[in-house]
Design a protein around this motif. Structure first.
Motif, short mmCIF file in Angstrom:
data_model
loop_
_atom_site.label_atom_id
_atom_site.label_comp_id
_atom_site.label_asym_id
_atom_site.label_seq_id
_atom_site.Cartn_x
_atom_site.Cartn_y
_atom_site.Cartn_z
N ILE A 72 0.83 -1.24 -0.12
CA ILE A 72 -0.09 0.42 0.01
C ILE A 72 0.80 1.27 -0.03
CG2 ILE A 72 -1.94 -1.10 1.04
CD1 ILE A 72 -0.89 0.11 3.71
N VAL A 73 0.40 2.21 -0.63
CA VAL A 73 1.20 3.60 -0.67
C VAL A 73 0.85 4.32 0.74
CG1 VAL A 73 1.33 5.75 -1.62
CG2 VAL A 73 0.92 3.81 -3.21
N ASN A 74 -0.43 4.23 1.04
CA ASN A 74 -0.71 4.97 2.30
C ASN A 74 -1.95 4.43 2.94
OD1 ASN A 74 -0.74 7.20 4.01
ND2 ASN A 74 -1.37 8.83 2.46
N ASP A 75 -2.34 4.65 3.98
CA ASP A 75 -3.64 4.30 4.66
C ASP A 75 -3.80 5.24 5.93
OD1 ASP A 75 -2.44 3.40 7.22
OD2 ASP A 75 -2.00 1.60 6.04
N ALA A 76 -5.04 5.21 6.35
CA ALA A 76 -5.46 6.01 7.64
C ALA A 76 -5.77 5.01 8.75
CB ALA A 76 -6.62 6.62 7.24
N ASP A 77 -5.35 3.78 8.77
CA ASP A 77 -5.80 2.84 9.79
C ASP A 77 -5.17 3.19 10.94
OD1 ASP A 77 -7.35 1.65 7.75
OD2 ASP A 77 -5.41 -0.02 7.43
N ASP A 78 -4.13 4.12 10.98
CA ASP A 78 -3.52 4.56 12.43
C ASP A 78 -4.28 5.50 12.98
OD1 ASP A 78 -2.75 5.81 10.34
OD2 ASP A 78 -0.66 6.44 11.04
N PHE A 79 -5.18 5.99 12.72
CA PHE A 79 -6.13 7.19 13.26
C PHE A 79 -7.24 6.49 14.23
CE2 PHE A 79 -4.16 9.50 9.82
CZ PHE A 79 -3.90 10.42 10.42
N VAL A 80 -7.26 7.14 15.19
CA VAL A 80 -8.49 6.60 16.30
C VAL A 80 -9.19 7.91 16.77
CG1 VAL A 80 -6.97 4.68 16.96
CG2 VAL A 80 -6.94 6.80 18.10
N ILE A 81 -10.38 7.39 17.19
CA ILE A 81 -11.08 8.55 17.83
C ILE A 81 -10.85 8.73 19.34
CG2 ILE A 81 -13.62 8.88 18.76
CD1 ILE A 81 -13.12 9.49 15.75
#
Lengths: 357, 293
Positions: A25-34
């Motif tokens: 993957i080039v990029n992702d946003a799975d490391d963001f949390v509420i």
């Protein structure tokens, strides 16, 4: 003929690239949390100038309903309150489980703590260059904590010291804003405790703490239907006689105003460090008294516990408000006396404060 | 045998040349040591001039040393100087011993022509005829061998020319192949390049979306009212598109480059020149190509 041998290699290359396309993957946003809020986990160090002064922690956040002051600042919401009368130590770590709210909306102040020492002994915070109280403000204290342990109730005696916030005393003071508190508070009155102590125990040396926890309060996330237990109040004195003998506002009682939500259930635990080792140990001489009640302005369910001649359980106290002006509010009174049946001490749950030598 | 006869020949030639004037060819019978089969039979009559004598002596020495061909030539030169027919007979013997049949035949024929009435003329003529027949056969064989050699040389030259022509033709075909690349390769490669470009664009979009997310969620922690799922979906969708387009485009470009060098299939009408395909699934995309180079 030799060109025909290139075909398997070409197909292998194409297959490899295709596989790589599915696995990289080039990029992702799975490391963001509420933001989910966290425990108040604050260690203060080198507070020797304030050991004998009243110190107050206000756990606050902005909920969007605050009042905009003349200087443009906005009053935060009071979520929990910790009071030391007096501070009694130079270095110490306080953990109030689940007391810090998450950031509710972009641009609003995330959960933090404003704390101050009552240098001028007025019981209220004044930011005055000449005779000011000393106040400090820490914002967004949850963001850097490990998410997995941010809301796990734990005693500071057993917690990893690296996981909380550490504040070293300094003279870079902040002008704190008095928060908007809730209309209900709690008062704990002590009556005849000296007579109930074991022989040989000097009541002057008994450390007393009051822990106030909400029981199944609406979740800090605001999600409908979600409920959680969390700490809303902490009060401490290291000498009960000094408190009883004091002819001041808090004579004979511990007051934690503006921390109760009307209609919700709360649990108050009063802890006596009888053996004086600054640790509430199970199975020893330390004592715990637990009271659970619904907070309400209409009813006075604890009156049955009171033995005052009027049978009143209601007192008035001072509410936090944005103007810093006194306002009479209801305090749910809890009377503690030697005839109450002690409850068991839970070391992991009852030790919120660790005094660091 | 030759070593035994050589001293006799030397003695005879030296004594004859020094003591006697040259004898006519018909005096061959006077050579009491004449032997038509050996060097002792060398004729010495007529060596009366100095030059001829010197030639004779040189020839004699060469003969003794076994250099028969050179001896034969010297005898012939001595004959040219002195016209003594016996020297031709000597040359015949020297050439004979050298195995030079044509020269021996020529010398013997000259001798018999000069001395038709020699004592053993009949015998020598029979020998001459035999030798001439052998010369004829030898010349015929040599001619045949020469003809074969010429034929083989011609064949080798023809094969070399054919090989050079084949190489030139192959080089010409290679140049032609290089100049006439498969147009399908350009198409597929262009599609791959476009996909890579799209992947870059999707990557930029993804980075922008993530940057916006980081602005809204410092420390990767978002406010409660933030629609994180939607933002994550946007970032992840753009990222997935970037992944697929970048890697898939790269794969398609590789296939396109491969196709550029595929032959068009003109050499084999039965088989299709190229078969290309692409498919996407949950694990990613795959492009394949089959063909003949």
């Amino acid at each position: 003929m030799q060109h025909e041998n290139r075909m398997p290699r070409l197909l292998l290359l194409a297959s490899t690239l295709a596989f790589a396309a599915g696995c990289s993957i080039v990029n992702d946003a799975d490391d963001f949390v509420i933001d989910e809020g966290c425990n108040l986990d604050l260690t203060i160090e080198r507070f020797i100038p304030h050991v004998r002064q009243r110190v107050e922690y206000r756990v606050v956040h902005e909920d969007g309903d605050g009042i905009v002051l003349d200087d443009g600042r906005v009053t935060p919401r009071l979520d929990a309150l910790a009071v030391f009368e007096p501070l009694g130590f130079e270095n110490g770590r306080l953990i109030m489980p689940g007391s810090v709210f998450p950031q509710t909306s972009t641009g609003l102040r995330a959960g933090g703590v404003d704390f101050w020492a009552d240098v001028n002994r007025t019981m209220g915070f004044q930011f005055d260059p000449s005779s000011a109280d000393h106040g400090w403000s820490l914002s967004d204290i949850c963001r850097d904590l490990p998410r997995a342990t941010a809301n796990v109730p734990v005693s500071p005696f057993f917690a990893d010291a690296d996981e909380g916030s550490v504040f070293v005393h300094n003279v870079d003071f902040d002008d704190l804003i008095d928060p908007d508190g809730l209309p209900l508070g709690v008062e704990v009155e002590f009556e005849g405790l000296a007579g109930g102590l074991p022989d040989g125990v000097n009541v002057d040396d008994v450390r007393v703490e009051v822990h106030v926890e909400g029981v199944e309060l609406p979740a800090r996330s605001g999600t409908l239907g979600e409920r959680e237990d969390r700490a809303v109040g902490f009060w401490r004195t290291n000498s009960i006689r000094a408190l009883l003998d004091r002819d001041l506002i808090l004579t004979g009682s511990a007051q934690l105003p503006s921390i109760l939500i009307d209609g919700e259930n709360y649990r108050v635990r009063v802890l006596l460090d009888v053996d004086g080792d600054d640790f509430f140990a199970a199975g020893g001489t330390d004592r715990a008294f637990e009271f659970e009640f619904p907070a309400t302005e209409a009813g006075l369910p604890l009156c049955a516990l009171r033995r005052d001649e009027n049978g009143l359980c209601e007192r008035t106290g001072r509410k936090f408000n944005s103007a810093g002006e006194g306002e009479d509010v209801t305090l749910i009174s809890v009377l503690v006396n030697p005839r109450d049946e002690p409850s068991a001490v839970d070391e992991a749950a009852d030790n919120w404060l660790q005094i660091i030598p | 045998m030759r070593r035994l006869l050589a001293p006799l020949l030397t003695l005879a030639l030296t004594a004859t040349a020094a003591a006697q004037p040259a004898a006519p060819a018909g005096d061959a019978s006077e050579d009491e040591e004449y032997d038509p089969q050996g060097p002792a039979a060398l004729r010495t009559q007529g060596l009366d001039d100095e030059q001829a004598r010197l030639r004779f002596q040189v020839a004699q020495r060469l003969y003794e040393q076994g250099q028969f061909e050179e001896a034969g030539r010297e005898f012939e030169r001595a004959y040219d100087l002195s016209q003594r027919s016996s020297l031709l007979f000597n040359a015949y013997l020297a050439y004979r011993d050298a195995g030079l049949l044509p020269q021996a035949t020529r010398a013997l024929a000259g001798y018999l022509e000069a001395e038709p009435d020699a004592e053993n003329a009949a015998q020598l003529r029979n020998r001459l005829r035999s030798m001439e027949a052998r010369v004829t056969e030898q010349e015929a064989a040599e001619a045949e061998a020469e003809a074969e050699r010429l034929r083989l040389e011609a064949e080798a030259q023809r094969l070399e020319e054919e090989r050079a022509a084949a190489i030139a033709a192959q080089e010409a075909r290679d140049r032609e192949d290089a100049q006439s690349l498969n147009p399908l390769g350009y198409i597929v490669g262009g599609v791959g390049l476009a996909m890579v470009g799209g992947g870059v664009a999707a990557g930029v979009i993804s980075s922008g979306e993530r940057s916006d997310l980081e602005d809204a969620c410092p420390g990767n922690v978002c406010p409660v009212d933030f629609d994180l799922a939607a933002s994550q979906d946007r970032v992840n969708a753009a990222s997935l598109a970037a992944d697929v387009l970048l890697f898939g485009g790269a794969a398609v470009m590789v296939v396109g480059v491969g196709l550029l060098f595929l032959r068009s299939g003109e050499d084999d009408e039965d088989a299709p020149s190229t078969v290309a395909g692409a498919a996407c699934g949950p694990a990613g995309c795959m492009a394949t190509v089959q063909g003949r180079f």
